[in-house]
Scaffold this active site. Structure first.
Site, PDB file in Angstrom:
ATOM      1  N   GLY A  40      10.255  -8.968  19.459  1.00 36.82           N
ATOM      2  CA  GLY A  40       8.930  -8.829  19.303  1.00 36.82           C
ATOM      3  C   GLY A  40       8.418  -9.519  18.077  1.00 36.82           C
ATOM      4  CG  ASP A 184      11.058 -17.561  25.620  1.00 35.52           C
ATOM      5  OD1 ASP A 184      11.902 -18.166  24.803  1.00 35.52           O
ATOM      6  OD2 ASP A 184      10.252 -18.099  26.160  1.00 35.52           O
ATOM      7  CD  GLU A 185      11.648 -11.289  20.356  1.00 36.16           C
ATOM      8  OE1 GLU A 185      11.047 -11.013  19.620  1.00 36.16           O
ATOM      9  OE2 GLU A 185      12.789 -10.545  20.980  1.00 36.16           O
ATOM     10  CE1 TYR A 186      13.336 -13.603  16.091  1.00 35.16           C
ATOM     11  CE2 TYR A 186      14.476 -12.255  17.700  1.00 35.16           C
ATOM     12  CZ  TYR A 186      13.357 -12.369  16.515  1.00 35.16           C
ATOM     13  OH  TYR A 186      12.881 -11.099  16.315  1.00 35.16           O
TER      14      TYR A 186
END
Length: 324
Positions: A40, A184-186
């Protein structure tokens, strides 16, 4: 920062290959502080959805599908199964192992990795996963980036997306999981000259996963460049997803993905350890009033938090939660 072991599932699929330990982005709290970071806090807008699998547990409930992310760096997945409603139905329908990583190998290819805590959970399937499934709770694996420039949004060809999808589907099969959750993070797109996101990548991956895993869950944590791309996709891609949800805890915003109806979306996002209980109740009330079919929670801890869980199950299902 946790270190990871490659769940090496290369082109040929099935064999698990032990790999050198490498730095991991590791399981992180969706929408909150991660084990080093959390869900998030990446790109994109918030949106969401999830479901459970028929098992031996005959008692049912009426209301939204309830999702429980478990940060297995800190807590045990099997705790999800200890929560029931007063009539014996499961309080949670889908348990998500948070999280495996998308790493980049020496050739620049995307590879699926699990840190030692995720790997332990998978290896202990007999005690961590099967008991949940026997109750009718589905178990899926979250997959997200790891600061290596590789992620859901920058596959440059269908073949590359298919190769990574094959690794994921082989892991799902090997450990008897019920599907995958995409986050779809980091990814740190562009680091070390890696490709920037493109609009086709996430659609290629979802299509490849659906071809490999008919009947399995594919859910989407609606964040990052992939979120923006999916908003412009044809409904045919959305039809290949089972759920999507809002990634920003303590907020209420439904995803906008063509092909996904309200019955498969969670506008609510609740961090059980950090969202005030009054706000969780409000989010549950809005979910029910607006007819959304999913209620997503994160950060279910070890131990009994049934007083908190009961506050939203009373709204969603008319029953308190029981911890056994």
């Amino acid at each position: 920062m946790q270190k990871t072991m490659k769940i090496g599932i290369v082109a040929a699929l099935v064999a698990m290959v032990a790999a050198p330990m490498v730095p991991a982005a590791a399981s992180a709290a969706p929408g909150g502080p991660a084990a080093t970071q959390g869900h998030g806090s990446g790109y994109g807008n918030g949106h969401g959805h999830g479901h459970g699998r028929p098992g031996q547990h005959a008692t049912t409930k009426s209301g939204p599908t309830s999702i429980a992310y478990v940060e297995v760096n800190n807590d045990e997945l099997r705790n999800v199964g200890r929560y029931t409603l007063e009539n014996g139905a499961n309080a949670f329908d889908v348990a998500i192992i948070f999280a495996a990583n998308i790493n980049r190998d020496a050739d620049g290819d995307a590879v699926l990795y699990a840190n030692e805590n995720v790997q332990r959970t998978l290896d202990q399937a007999a005690t961590q996963i099967r008991p949940l499934q026997a109750k009718g709770i589905k178990v899926t694996l979250s997959v997200l980036g790891n600061h290596q420039g590789t992620g859901l949004a920058n596959f440059t060809s269908k073949a590359d997306a298919r190769d990574f999808a094959a690794q994921v589907s082989a892991t799902v099969e090997k450990y008897g999981l019920d599907g995958v959750d995409l986050d779809d993070e980091y990814s740190d797109y562009g680091v070390d000259g890696t490709p920037q996101p493109n609009d086709q990548s996430i659609g290629w991956l979802i299509s490849a996963l659906r071809a490999d895993m008919p009947g399995k869950i594919i859910s989407f944590y609606d964040i990052g460049p992939s979120s923006t791309s999916l908003q412009e996709e044809k409904p045919s891609i959305g039809h290949k997803l089972d759920y999507a949800w809002n990634p920003y805890y303590g907020t209420y915003t439904a995803p906008t993905i063509p092909g996904l109806p309200k019955s498969k979306l969670s506008a609510a996002a609740v961090d059980i350890q950090n969202t005030p209980v009054d706000l969780a109740v409000t989010l549950a009330e809005r979910t029910k009033a607006d007819g959304y079919g999913v209620f997503m929670t994160y950060n279910l801890p070890d131990g009994d938090v049934s007083p908190y869980v009961s506050q939203f199950t009373q709204v969603l299902y008319g029953q308190s939660a029981v911890y056994k």
